[in-house]
Design a protein around this motif. Structure first.
Motif, short mmCIF file in Angstrom:
data_model
loop_
_atom_site.label_atom_id
_atom_site.label_comp_id
_atom_site.label_asym_id
_atom_site.label_seq_id
_atom_site.Cartn_x
_atom_site.Cartn_y
_atom_site.Cartn_z
N ARG A 13 0.79 -1.23 0.00
CA ARG A 13 0.00 0.00 0.00
C ARG A 13 0.82 1.28 0.00
O ARG A 13 0.37 2.32 -0.46
N PHE A 14 2.03 1.23 0.56
CA PHE A 14 2.84 2.44 0.71
C PHE A 14 4.19 2.30 0.02
O PHE A 14 4.77 1.23 -0.01
N LYS A 15 4.67 3.43 -0.52
CA LYS A 15 6.00 3.49 -1.12
C LYS A 15 6.74 4.65 -0.47
O LYS A 15 6.14 5.70 -0.20
N LYS A 16 8.02 4.48 -0.26
CA LYS A 16 8.83 5.52 0.35
C LYS A 16 9.37 6.45 -0.74
O LYS A 16 9.85 5.98 -1.77
N THR A 17 9.28 7.76 -0.50
CA THR A 17 9.81 8.73 -1.45
C THR A 17 11.29 8.97 -1.16
O THR A 17 11.82 8.48 -0.16
N GLY A 18 11.92 9.74 -2.01
CA GLY A 18 13.33 10.04 -1.82
C GLY A 18 13.62 10.84 -0.57
O GLY A 18 14.70 10.75 0.00
N THR A 19 12.64 11.63 -0.12
CA THR A 19 12.83 12.47 1.06
C THR A 19 12.43 11.76 2.36
O THR A 19 12.47 12.36 3.42
N GLY A 20 12.00 10.49 2.24
CA GLY A 20 11.65 9.71 3.44
C GLY A 20 10.18 9.74 3.80
O GLY A 20 9.78 9.19 4.82
N LYS A 21 9.37 10.41 2.98
CA LYS A 21 7.92 10.42 3.22
C LYS A 21 7.32 9.17 2.59
O LYS A 21 7.97 8.47 1.82
N PHE A 22 6.04 8.91 2.89
CA PHE A 22 5.36 7.74 2.34
C PHE A 22 4.19 8.17 1.48
O PHE A 22 3.44 9.06 1.84
N VAL A 23 4.07 7.52 0.32
CA VAL A 23 3.02 7.83 -0.65
C VAL A 23 2.06 6.65 -0.73
O VAL A 23 2.48 5.50 -0.63
N PHE A 24 0.78 6.95 -0.88
CA PHE A 24 -0.23 5.90 -1.05
C PHE A 24 -1.26 6.35 -2.07
O PHE A 24 -1.40 7.55 -2.32
N SER A 25 -1.96 5.39 -2.66
CA SER A 25 -3.03 5.74 -3.60
C SER A 25 -4.37 5.65 -2.88
O SER A 25 -4.55 4.85 -1.97
N LYS A 26 -5.28 6.50 -3.29
CA LYS A 26 -6.59 6.58 -2.64
C LYS A 26 -7.45 5.37 -2.97
O LYS A 26 -7.26 4.71 -4.00
N SER A 27 -8.42 5.12 -2.11
CA SER A 27 -9.35 4.01 -2.32
C SER A 27 -10.58 4.47 -3.07
O SER A 27 -10.71 5.66 -3.38
N HIS A 28 -11.49 3.57 -3.36
CA HIS A 28 -12.80 3.82 -4.02
C HIS A 28 -12.66 4.19 -5.50
O HIS A 28 -13.55 4.85 -6.04
N ALA A 29 -11.57 3.80 -6.16
CA ALA A 29 -11.40 4.15 -7.57
C ALA A 29 -11.48 2.95 -8.50
O ALA A 29 -11.10 3.04 -9.66
N ASN A 30 -11.97 1.81 -8.02
CA ASN A 30 -11.93 0.59 -8.81
C ASN A 30 -13.24 0.24 -9.52
O ASN A 30 -13.22 -0.07 -10.70
N HIS A 31 -14.34 0.28 -8.83
CA HIS A 31 -15.60 -0.11 -9.48
C HIS A 31 -16.75 0.74 -8.95
O HIS A 31 -16.55 1.55 -8.06
N ILE A 32 -17.92 0.58 -9.56
CA ILE A 32 -19.10 1.43 -9.32
C ILE A 32 -18.71 2.90 -9.55
O ILE A 32 -18.91 3.76 -8.71
N LEU A 33 -18.15 3.16 -10.72
CA LEU A 33 -17.66 4.50 -11.03
C LEU A 33 -18.72 5.38 -11.71
O LEU A 33 -18.50 6.59 -11.85
N THR A 34 -19.82 4.79 -12.13
CA THR A 34 -20.84 5.56 -12.87
C THR A 34 -21.52 6.60 -11.99
O THR A 34 -21.86 7.68 -12.48
N LYS A 35 -21.71 6.30 -10.73
CA LYS A 35 -22.39 7.25 -9.84
C LYS A 35 -21.45 8.31 -9.26
O LYS A 35 -21.91 9.27 -8.68
N LYS A 36 -20.15 8.15 -9.45
CA LYS A 36 -19.17 9.11 -8.94
C LYS A 36 -18.94 10.20 -9.99
O LYS A 36 -18.89 9.91 -11.18
N THR A 37 -18.78 11.42 -9.52
CA THR A 37 -18.60 12.54 -10.44
C THR A 37 -17.20 12.48 -11.08
O THR A 37 -16.29 11.86 -10.53
N THR A 38 -17.06 13.14 -12.22
CA THR A 38 -15.78 13.17 -12.94
C THR A 38 -14.71 13.83 -12.08
O THR A 38 -13.57 13.38 -12.05
#
Length: 65
Positions: A13-38
């Motif tokens: 879930r997490f990747k370390k950046t060059g500066t030592g911070k951690f990056v993650f991708s947001k949830s709820h982007a996989n399915h049932i996308l028709t009801k979500k706004t652009t």
């Protein structure tokens, strides 16, 4: 002395950046996308940086980066 084990769930879930911070991708982007706004779907594409208050916890889960 045994090796330090990485938490595999956190490693996926997490990747370390060059500066030592951690990056993650947001949830709820996989399915049932028709009801979500652009605008909402577009904002879900961007990765986020973990908040400073949670950084210590993730550092324990990912000892080897």
């Amino acid at each position: 002395m045994p090796k330090i084990k990485t938490n595999r769930a956190a490693a996926k879930r997490f990747k370390k950046t060059g500066t030592g911070k951690f990056v993650f991708s947001k949830s709820h982007a996989n399915h049932i996308l028709t009801k979500k706004t652009t605008k909402r779907k577009r904002s879900l594409r961007q990765s986020q940086i973990v908040d400073k208050s949670n950084r210590k916890e993730i550092k324990l889960l990912l000892p080897n980066g």
